[in-house]
Structures are given as C-alpha cells and as structure tokens.
Enzyme design. Sequence first.
Site, PDB file in Angstrom:
ATOM      1  N   ASP A  98      35.452  37.896  40.372  1.00  0.00           N
ATOM      2  CA  ASP A  98      34.446  36.902  39.975  1.00  0.00           C
ATOM      3  C   ASP A  98      34.583  36.667  38.464  1.00  0.00           C
ATOM      4  OD1 ASP A  98      31.343  36.048  41.269  1.00  0.00           O
ATOM      5  OD2 ASP A  98      31.833  35.689  39.170  1.00  0.00           O
ATOM      6  N   ILE A  99      34.588  35.405  38.056  1.00  0.00           N
ATOM      7  CA  ILE A  99      34.825  35.061  36.650  1.00  0.00           C
ATOM      8  C   ILE A  99      33.588  35.337  35.782  1.00  0.00           C
ATOM      9  CG2 ILE A  99      34.108  32.620  36.583  1.00  0.00           C
ATOM     10  CD1 ILE A  99      37.449  34.088  35.322  1.00  0.00           C
ATOM     11  N   HIS A 131      31.555  33.521  50.681  1.00  0.00           N
ATOM     12  CA  HIS A 131      32.142  34.540  49.806  1.00  0.00           C
ATOM     13  C   HIS A 131      31.298  35.802  49.850  1.00  0.00           C
ATOM     14  CE1 HIS A 131      29.660  31.735  47.442  1.00  0.00           C
ATOM     15  NE2 HIS A 131      29.367  32.725  46.612  1.00  0.00           N
ATOM     16  N   HIS A 175      30.381  39.079  47.968  1.00  0.00           N
ATOM     17  CA  HIS A 175      30.416  39.735  46.659  1.00  0.00           C
ATOM     18  C   HIS A 175      30.557  41.237  46.867  1.00  0.00           C
ATOM     19  CE1 HIS A 175      28.732  36.365  44.115  1.00  0.00           C
ATOM     20  NE2 HIS A 175      28.184  35.999  45.259  1.00  0.00           N
TER      21      HIS A 175
END
Length: 130
Positions: free
Chosen positions: A29-30, A93, A95
């Site tokens: 994750d950015i 998505h 996490h």
Amino acid sequence: MPTIFTKIINGEIPSYKIAEDKDHFAFLDINPNAAGHTLCVPKREVDKIWDLSEEEYLRLMAFSRKVALAIEASVPCERVGISVIGLEVPHVHVHLIPLQSMKNATFQHKEKLTPEEFQKIAETISGQVK
Ligand code: 5GP
C-alpha cells in the site's frame, strides 16, 4: 475504465510487488498504516468482495494467507491484521497490516516511507513468500 489496481497489475502504474499468481496480485500500500502494509487483489476486476464467487473468495483468502505468513516472517510485529474495508478503489482488496498496536488498524495513523524503504521491505517480504 480500468481501476488503478488493474493498471498496477498490468504494469501501467509502478508498484512495490510482493507476489503474483495466475489470478491474484499483492503489492505494498502506497499510504501504509504501518511498514509492510500490503494489498492482495484478484486480477478480475470486481468491486465488492461479496460479489466474488465462493470459490474466488476462498482462493483470494488462501493467496492472502500465504502473503500474511511472509509478512509475519519478515516484519517485526505482534501479528498481521486483515481488513476488507474502504470506499476509495472499486476493486476488491484485502489489507494485510503488521500490527504493533491497534493504532495500526485504524487507518488514521499513516507511516511515511522513502522509496528505498518501500523497495527494501518489498524485497524482504517477497523473499519469504512460499
Ligand atoms: P480503500 O478503498 O481501502 O479505502 O483505499 C484504497 C487503498 O489503496 C488505500 O489504502 C490506498 O493507500 C491504496 N492505494 C490507492 N491508490 C494506490 C496506488 O496507486 N498504489 C498503491 N500501492 N496503493 C494505492
């Protein structure tokens, strides 16, 4: 229009890749809650997790488990949390978040990492994926 995650999967947008198989892709994750925060996505573009077939859902979870074990083996943390939440990107998505405390699970506290730090942690985790 393809989602940002489809563009990442197709290599049109760069990412710090962790793992890939025929139907799934994992990358950092950015804007991470903690160093090592990883997203696992199905390559098939589906908005909501409950719209996956049962088989697709179970295979996404099996893929995510492999990635979580690799995070656990390489990132210092109490445990690796899992969360499917958020409204930003309409592409399923999962996490996976290394937890030192519940602060890391809130999505309020964010860690700033340099490109070199992202690169190093991606290499460390991906080296542990079995
Ligand atoms: P959500 O839909 O879960 O609210 O947010 C999407 C998640 O994807 C966020 O945690 C966000 O930081 C991450 N994200 C959004 N755009 C990008 C991107 O271009 N690259 C990466 N690696 N992560 C992204």
